[in-house]
Enzyme design. Structure first.
Site, mmCIF file in Angstrom:
data_model
loop_
_atom_site.group_PDB
_atom_site.id
_atom_site.type_symbol
_atom_site.label_atom_id
_atom_site.label_comp_id
_atom_site.label_asym_id
_atom_site.label_seq_id
_atom_site.Cartn_x
_atom_site.Cartn_y
_atom_site.Cartn_z
ATOM 1 N N LYS A 100 0.855 -1.201 0.000
ATOM 2 C CA LYS A 100 0.000 0.000 0.000
ATOM 3 C C LYS A 100 0.887 1.247 0.000
ATOM 4 O O LYS A 100 1.738 1.406 0.882
ATOM 5 C CB LYS A 100 -0.874 0.010 1.248
ATOM 6 C CG LYS A 100 -1.984 -0.992 1.193
ATOM 7 C CD LYS A 100 -3.120 -0.629 2.110
ATOM 8 C CE LYS A 100 -4.330 -1.490 1.855
ATOM 9 N NZ LYS A 100 -4.102 -2.776 1.187
ATOM 10 N N ASP A 137 -0.950 -1.625 -4.408
ATOM 11 C CA ASP A 137 -2.392 -1.506 -4.151
ATOM 12 C C ASP A 137 -2.863 -0.084 -4.469
ATOM 13 O O ASP A 137 -2.063 0.851 -4.511
ATOM 14 C CB ASP A 137 -2.688 -1.762 -2.663
ATOM 15 C CG ASP A 137 -2.581 -3.234 -2.291
ATOM 16 O OD1 ASP A 137 -2.636 -4.095 -3.181
ATOM 17 O OD2 ASP A 137 -2.446 -3.512 -1.085
ATOM 18 N N MET A 138 -4.184 0.059 -4.659
ATOM 19 C CA MET A 138 -4.747 1.404 -4.840
ATOM 20 C C MET A 138 -5.592 1.739 -3.617
ATOM 21 O O MET A 138 -6.385 0.909 -3.177
ATOM 22 C CB MET A 138 -5.606 1.448 -6.110
ATOM 23 C CG MET A 138 -6.009 2.846 -6.521
ATOM 24 S SD MET A 138 -4.600 3.930 -6.864
ATOM 25 C CE MET A 138 -4.164 3.444 -8.537
ATOM 26 N N ARG A 187 -4.231 -5.149 -11.911
ATOM 27 C CA ARG A 187 -5.281 -5.788 -11.107
ATOM 28 C C ARG A 187 -6.527 -4.898 -11.163
ATOM 29 O O ARG A 187 -6.461 -3.703 -10.876
ATOM 30 C CB ARG A 187 -4.832 -5.920 -9.652
ATOM 31 C CG ARG A 187 -5.954 -6.446 -8.745
ATOM 32 C CD ARG A 187 -5.630 -6.284 -7.263
ATOM 33 N NE ARG A 187 -4.440 -7.008 -6.892
ATOM 34 C CZ ARG A 187 -3.683 -6.687 -5.818
ATOM 35 N NH1 ARG A 187 -3.991 -5.649 -5.070
ATOM 36 N NH2 ARG A 187 -2.617 -7.392 -5.524
ATOM 37 N N LYS A 190 -13.234 -3.669 -7.685
ATOM 38 C CA LYS A 190 -14.341 -2.696 -7.669
ATOM 39 C C LYS A 190 -13.954 -1.437 -6.897
ATOM 40 O O LYS A 190 -14.362 -0.329 -7.247
ATOM 41 C CB LYS A 190 -15.583 -3.337 -7.056
ATOM 42 C CG LYS A 190 -16.205 -4.411 -7.939
ATOM 43 C CD LYS A 190 -17.541 -4.894 -7.399
ATOM 44 C CE LYS A 190 -18.039 -6.088 -8.203
ATOM 45 N NZ LYS A 190 -19.307 -6.647 -7.672
ATOM 46 N N THR A 229 -11.980 -10.202 -8.043
ATOM 47 C CA THR A 229 -13.388 -10.103 -7.662
ATOM 48 C C THR A 229 -13.879 -11.453 -7.166
ATOM 49 O O THR A 229 -13.355 -12.495 -7.576
ATOM 50 C CB THR A 229 -14.265 -9.632 -8.849
ATOM 51 O OG1 THR A 229 -15.615 -9.505 -8.397
ATOM 52 C CG2 THR A 229 -14.223 -10.578 -10.036
ATOM 53 N N HIS A 230 -14.886 -11.400 -6.269
ATOM 54 C CA HIS A 230 -15.536 -12.650 -5.826
ATOM 55 C C HIS A 230 -16.893 -12.787 -6.490
ATOM 56 O O HIS A 230 -17.645 -13.695 -6.196
ATOM 57 C CB HIS A 230 -15.726 -12.632 -4.306
ATOM 58 C CG HIS A 230 -14.499 -12.217 -3.571
ATOM 59 N ND1 HIS A 230 -14.236 -10.908 -3.241
ATOM 60 C CD2 HIS A 230 -13.437 -12.939 -3.147
ATOM 61 C CE1 HIS A 230 -13.068 -10.835 -2.642
ATOM 62 N NE2 HIS A 230 -12.563 -12.050 -2.572
ATOM 63 N N ARG A 291 -13.294 -2.858 6.262
ATOM 64 C CA ARG A 291 -13.639 -2.741 4.829
ATOM 65 C C ARG A 291 -14.282 -4.038 4.334
ATOM 66 O O ARG A 291 -15.201 -4.020 3.533
ATOM 67 C CB ARG A 291 -12.396 -2.397 4.000
ATOM 68 C CG ARG A 291 -11.967 -0.937 4.138
ATOM 69 C CD ARG A 291 -11.059 -0.501 3.005
ATOM 70 N NE ARG A 291 -9.796 -1.204 3.011
ATOM 71 C CZ ARG A 291 -8.708 -0.833 3.683
ATOM 72 N NH1 ARG A 291 -8.728 0.266 4.407
ATOM 73 N NH2 ARG A 291 -7.606 -1.531 3.616
ATOM 74 N N ALA A 294 -17.810 -4.028 5.439
ATOM 75 C CA ALA A 294 -18.607 -3.075 4.645
ATOM 76 C C ALA A 294 -19.044 -3.692 3.323
ATOM 77 O O ALA A 294 -20.110 -3.375 2.786
ATOM 78 C CB ALA A 294 -17.801 -1.806 4.384
ATOM 79 N N GLU A 295 -18.224 -4.617 2.781
ATOM 80 C CA GLU A 295 -18.564 -5.217 1.494
ATOM 81 C C GLU A 295 -19.742 -6.170 1.602
ATOM 82 O O GLU A 295 -20.431 -6.442 0.637
ATOM 83 C CB GLU A 295 -17.360 -6.015 0.961
ATOM 84 C CG GLU A 295 -16.358 -5.137 0.265
ATOM 85 C CD GLU A 295 -14.954 -5.658 0.421
ATOM 86 O OE1 GLU A 295 -14.040 -4.865 0.243
ATOM 87 O OE2 GLU A 295 -14.782 -6.849 0.733
#
Ligand code: FDA
Length: 311
Positions: A100, A137-138, A187, A190, A229-230, A291, A294-295
């Site tokens: 990160k 990472d973003m 990568r 979402k 993604t899942h 996080r 939250a998803e």
């Protein structure tokens, strides 16, 4: 609404203290986090690798506020890469690392971008020496330009440095078009951070449509798409896109988070796909865990139940 509240909680010191001190939070954390220490994470990577899964290890922590901390995070990654190499996990892209930018100093008041660039360069050098790669990472939308600049600069020396695009951002299809170049590891996810409506899509349907659009651009391009993604629907679309664009199983990969849909991870790997699991470790797990809650609000009930039944 709940997602927004949880994302706000992920940045709250008060909520952090409450949750981290909950006596049995650890049992739940263990579902998503591979342990406190690098050797525990390497043991998890070894187990996943033995099942045919690829791995990207992430040392938890973000928002480094002092230059010394950035140096320590860099040291941690270099040591981690050494352990992965000693365990024989760095060949053939089996285990790489994710970093990160704010953990290595991007948010520092002075010379943040320079500190992050230099620290990621040090990690890239260690990764190259061990025969593996790094993905940056973003994080929240205010850091996107700087993060892409860092990746672009470092790719002069480390062409295999990966980056992340978040489909929730309105700009992302353009970013994907810029990044779909030969060898470029991208990568696509979402996006796990809240962002205002002028920069991000507001509804789940728009974010999903944007994901499909970005995926199409990456799959048609000449880089190496890493589809994080899942979401079962998007995984189906990915397989259809691979078929349409003539990409073989070695020419793109799926990525999922440790502890989320493990049976699907194994199913894809067993079917011959490249399937990478993102494995976080470290004691600074609070923001990462919130996080994840939250998803999927259903996880909140799971979390509350675990605390209630084990305490
Ligand atoms: P979505 O959240 O819509 O979920 C689709 C389905 O997946 C759900 O219906 C459920 O079945 C399952 N699922 C999803 N989340 C779950 C959970 N927590 N528990 C149980 N089931 C769940 N983000 C970011 O901003 N920057 C980054 O650098 C990264 N990096 C990254 C790497 C990798 C390998 C992954 C997989 C994800 C990221 N992310 C990320 C996180 C990403 O942006 C996103 O928040 C999550 O992946 C959840 O989004 P999905 O695409 O899974 O869809």
């Amino acid at each position: 609404m709940l997602r927004r509240m949880l994302l706000a909680a992920s940045e709250s010191d008060r909520a952090r203290k409450l949750l981290v001190s909950a006596p049995l939070a650890r049992g739940v954390v263990a579902r998503y986090v591979a342990g406190d220490k690098a050797d525990e994470a390497v043991a998890v990577a070894d187990r996943l690798s033995a099942s045919g899964l690829l791995v990207s290890l992430d040392h938890l922590g973000e928002d480094t506020s002092e230059p010394r901390q950035a140096t320590e995070v860099g040291d941690e990654y270099v040591a981690l890469i050494g352990l992965l190499q000693a365990a024989g996990l760095t060949g053939d892209g089996r285990a790489e690392v994710s970093v990160k930018p704010t953990a290595v100093g991007l948010g520092l008041a002075e010379h943040g971008e320079k500190t992050a660039t230099e620290t990621i360069a040090r990690i890239c050098a260690a990764a190259r020496g061990a025969g593996t790669t790094v993905t940056v990472d973003m994080e929240e939308h205010g850091h996107v330009d700087a993060t892409l600049r860092i990746v672009c600069t470092l790719r002069d020396d480390y062409a295999d440095l990966g980056c992340v695009i978040q489909s929730q951002l309105r700009r992302s299809a353009d970013d994907c078009a810029d990044l779909a170049t030969p060898g470029s590891r991208v990568r696509l996810c979402k996006g796990a951070y809240s962002a205002p409506a002028d920069v991000a899509f507001a509804t789940r349907a728009e974010v999903d449509r944007s994901y499909a659009r970005c995926m199409r651009i990456l799959m048609r391009g000449s880089g190496y798409p890493m589809l994080a993604t899942h979401d079962p629907r998007l995984i189906e679309i990915a397989a259809a896109q691979a078929h349409l664009t003539g990409r073989g199983p070695g020419e793109y990969e799926y990525q999922m988070l440790y502890g989320i849909r493990p049976a699907e991870q194994q199913r894809l790997a067993d079917a011959g796909a490249r399937m990478r699991v993102y494995v976080p470790y470290g004691s600074d797990w609070y923001a990462y865990l919130v996080r994840r809650l939250a998803e999927r609000p259903a996880n909140l009930a799971f979390f509350a139940r675990s605390l209630a039944t084990r305490s």
